[in-house]
Design a protein around this motif. Sequence first.
Motif, PDB file in Angstrom:
ATOM      1  N   ILE A  26      10.185 -13.837  10.562  1.00  7.87           N
ATOM      2  CA  ILE A  26       9.201 -13.725  11.641  1.00  7.87           C
ATOM      3  C   ILE A  26       8.256 -14.914  11.534  1.00  7.87           C
ATOM      4  CG2 ILE A  26       7.404 -12.319  12.726  1.00  7.87           C
ATOM      5  CD1 ILE A  26      10.245 -11.037  12.808  1.00  7.87           C
ATOM      6  N   GLY A  27       8.377 -15.783  12.511  1.00  3.75           N
ATOM      7  CA  GLY A  27       7.539 -16.980  12.543  1.00  3.75           C
ATOM      8  C   GLY A  27       6.361 -16.781  13.455  1.00  3.75           C
ATOM      9  N   SER A  28       6.060 -17.819  14.200  1.00  4.77           N
ATOM     10  CA  SER A  28       4.944 -17.787  15.146  1.00  4.77           C
ATOM     11  C   SER A  28       5.104 -18.999  16.051  1.00  4.77           C
ATOM     12  CB  SER A  28       3.622 -17.893  14.377  1.00  4.77           C
ATOM     13  OG  SER A  28       2.575 -18.261  15.241  1.00  4.77           O
ATOM     14  N   LEU A  36       3.374  -9.265  -2.350  1.00  4.43           N
ATOM     15  CA  LEU A  36       4.188 -10.485  -2.265  1.00  4.43           C
ATOM     16  C   LEU A  36       3.438 -11.733  -2.728  1.00  4.43           C
ATOM     17  CD1 LEU A  36       6.097  -9.814   1.086  1.00  4.43           C
ATOM     18  CD2 LEU A  36       6.848  -9.371  -1.252  1.00  4.43           C
ATOM     19  N   TYR A  82      -2.127 -21.751   8.332  1.00  2.00           N
ATOM     20  CA  TYR A  82      -1.152 -20.800   8.900  1.00  2.00           C
ATOM     21  C   TYR A  82      -0.054 -21.571   9.632  1.00  2.00           C
ATOM     22  CZ  TYR A  82       0.542 -16.805  11.687  1.00  2.00           C
ATOM     23  OH  TYR A  82       1.319 -15.837  12.276  1.00  2.00           O
ATOM     24  N   ASN A  84       8.896 -10.171   7.355  1.00  5.67           N
ATOM     25  CA  ASN A  84       7.863  -9.979   8.378  1.00  5.67           C
ATOM     26  C   ASN A  84       6.444 -10.089   7.818  1.00  5.67           C
ATOM     27  OD1 ASN A  84       6.566  -8.694  10.878  1.00  5.67           O
ATOM     28  ND2 ASN A  84       6.167  -7.135   9.322  1.00  5.67           N
ATOM     29  N   ASP A 132       0.851  -1.184   0.000  1.00  4.41           N
ATOM     30  CA  ASP A 132       0.000   0.000   0.000  1.00  4.41           C
ATOM     31  C   ASP A 132       0.895   1.245   0.000  1.00  4.41           C
ATOM     32  OD1 ASP A 132      -1.556   2.172   0.700  1.00  4.41           O
ATOM     33  OD2 ASP A 132      -2.758   1.080   2.172  1.00  4.41           O
TER      34      ASP A 132
HETATM   35  N1  LIG Z   1      -0.591 -10.875  15.120  1.00  7.74           N
HETATM   36  C1  LIG Z   1      -0.253 -12.010  15.678  1.00  7.74           C
HETATM   37  O1  LIG Z   1      -0.959 -12.536  16.553  1.00  7.74           O
HETATM   38  C2  LIG Z   1       1.030 -12.707  15.282  1.00  7.74           C
HETATM   39  C3  LIG Z   1       1.519 -13.716  16.122  1.00  7.74           C
HETATM   40  C4  LIG Z   1       2.677 -14.378  15.760  1.00  7.74           C
HETATM   41  C5  LIG Z   1       3.334 -14.027  14.594  1.00  7.74           C
HETATM   42  N2  LIG Z   1       2.838 -13.042  13.797  1.00  7.74           N
HETATM   43  C6  LIG Z   1       3.565 -12.730  12.559  1.00  7.74           C
HETATM   44  O2  LIG Z   1       4.015 -11.405  12.614  1.00  7.74           O
HETATM   45  C7  LIG Z   1       4.140 -10.889  11.288  1.00  7.74           C
HETATM   46  C8  LIG Z   1       3.478  -9.514  11.228  1.00  7.74           C
HETATM   47  O3  LIG Z   1       2.084  -9.666  11.460  1.00  7.74           O
HETATM   48  P1  LIG Z   1       1.196  -8.541  12.165  1.00  7.74           P
HETATM   49  O4  LIG Z   1       0.722  -9.072  13.451  1.00  7.74           O
HETATM   50  O5  LIG Z   1       1.921  -7.235  12.123  1.00  7.74           O
HETATM   51  O6  LIG Z   1      -0.048  -8.538  11.196  1.00  7.74           O
HETATM   52  P2  LIG Z   1      -0.625  -7.359  10.268  1.00  7.74           P
HETATM   53  O7  LIG Z   1      -0.797  -6.123  11.048  1.00  7.74           O
HETATM   54  O8  LIG Z   1      -1.782  -7.958   9.586  1.00  7.74           O
HETATM   55  O9  LIG Z   1       0.583  -7.151   9.234  1.00  7.74           O
HETATM   56  C9  LIG Z   1       0.865  -8.084   8.234  1.00  7.74           C
HETATM   57  C10 LIG Z   1       1.687  -7.402   7.169  1.00  7.74           C
HETATM   58  O10 LIG Z   1       1.869  -8.307   6.067  1.00  7.74           O
HETATM   59  C11 LIG Z   1       1.531  -7.610   4.892  1.00  7.74           C
HETATM   60  N3  LIG Z   1       1.011  -8.461   3.829  1.00  7.74           N
HETATM   61  C12 LIG Z   1      -0.025  -9.335   3.870  1.00  7.74           C
HETATM   62  N4  LIG Z   1      -0.243  -9.837   2.645  1.00  7.74           N
HETATM   63  C13 LIG Z   1       0.661  -9.257   1.820  1.00  7.74           C
HETATM   64  C14 LIG Z   1       0.924  -9.329   0.438  1.00  7.74           C
HETATM   65  N5  LIG Z   1       0.201 -10.095  -0.383  1.00  7.74           N
HETATM   66  N6  LIG Z   1       1.941  -8.590  -0.073  1.00  7.74           N
HETATM   67  C15 LIG Z   1       2.662  -7.788   0.721  1.00  7.74           C
HETATM   68  N7  LIG Z   1       2.462  -7.656   2.044  1.00  7.74           N
HETATM   69  C16 LIG Z   1       1.469  -8.380   2.576  1.00  7.74           C
HETATM   70  C17 LIG Z   1       0.431  -6.627   5.286  1.00  7.74           C
HETATM   71  O11 LIG Z   1       0.329  -5.617   4.316  1.00  7.74           O
HETATM   72  P3  LIG Z   1      -0.763  -4.412   4.466  1.00  7.74           P
HETATM   73  O12 LIG Z   1      -0.161  -3.493   5.494  1.00  7.74           O
HETATM   74  O13 LIG Z   1      -0.820  -3.823   3.113  1.00  7.74           O
HETATM   75  O14 LIG Z   1      -2.029  -5.065   4.911  1.00  7.74           O
HETATM   76  C18 LIG Z   1       0.973  -6.155   6.618  1.00  7.74           C
HETATM   77  O15 LIG Z   1       1.896  -5.130   6.434  1.00  7.74           O
HETATM   78  C19 LIG Z   1       3.508 -11.932  10.371  1.00  7.74           C
HETATM   79  O16 LIG Z   1       4.518 -12.711   9.767  1.00  7.74           O
HETATM   80  C20 LIG Z   1       2.702 -12.766  11.317  1.00  7.74           C
HETATM   81  O17 LIG Z   1       2.507 -14.084  10.837  1.00  7.74           O
HETATM   82  C21 LIG Z   1       1.708 -12.367  14.120  1.00  7.74           C
END
Ligand SMILES: NC(=O)c1ccc[n+]([C@@H]2O[C@H](COP(=O)([O-])OP(=O)(O)OC[C@H]3O[C@@H](n4cnc5c(N)ncnc54)[C@H](OP(=O)(O)O)[C@@H]3O)[C@@H](O)[C@H]2O)c1
Length: 255
Positions: free
Chosen positions: A129-131, A56, A144, A80, A34
Amino acid sequence: MQRIVITGATGGLGMALASLLDSQNNELVLVGRDEIALRALNESLGSKHQILVADLASSVDLDKLAEQLFKQKIDVLINNAGLNEFGEFADLPPAMIEQMFQVNVIAPMKLTQALLPSLLRDKATVLNIGSVFGYIGFPFYATYSATKFALRGFTEALFREYKDQGLRVLFVAPRAIATSMNDARTEAMNKELGNTADSPVAVALQIVQALHAGQTRQVIGFPEKLFARINGLLPNIVDKAILKQVAVMRKFAKK
Ligand SMILES: NC(=O)c1ccc[n+]([C@@H]2O[C@H](COP(=O)([O-])OP(=O)(O)OC[C@H]3O[C@@H](n4cnc5c(N)ncnc54)[C@H](OP(=O)(O)O)[C@@H]3O)[C@@H](O)[C@H]2O)c1
């Protein structure tokens, strides 16, 4: 000062990482899909960083991104960006399986491979960045979990393959984070199950500490850290604990 690429920079954790790494005087390459959100993030950080727009999930965009980054010096690549969908596996559109693998696994792998010559030359770090779901297969997160297990396997193998050449490959596994990745159903479920959701700022701090320490693997949060270990050794113990919670999870997983 390091040059650090962050994918998913406009997401909850991505913005917290960008802000923290900016405050430590690093030069950032903010990658997102974006452009307006990327520009706003860069402005909030003093407009001194590079932004690159790429979806991506698109192999055309991914190739273009790799080409743009190939000629640049990179000290750290933070993979990430990620995608999640909470719900019954039966209800997941098949296209979402492909998209989740594309964004969570294939994009980090292809980007790392394309940049490998320069990453090796610069003795860089790849931080994936995993989980915690990459250690514990979680019901209603089957796809997931599968993607994060795959990302962990990739990280571990790559770390072992290139350690002697000075490449660092790290895997940090947060538990739930309070970002928009988790919808209202997930928040309500976590509340009922007593699961903690960390703030993105707190998680970013731990990730950056792991980065500075060159820590190969880290699970964030207790007791999740312990469950991840037990699941590796004695998964039937974790089966019992999780199976007791499935009825509650199913209630929230229904759309
Ligand atoms: N939230 C949790 O509970 C949690 C827990 C453990 C691990 N994680 C991991 O932490 C990392 C960050 O997640 P978050 O919590 O920050 O979630 P988030 O706020 O939803 O952010 C995810 C990011 O990935 C981007 N993304 C998704 N699809 C994409 C695509 N097709 N092309 C390019 N970018 C894309 C999103 O882009 P947009 O900004 O454009 O939407 C956003 O910037 C992820 O790898 C997630 O698996 C999250």
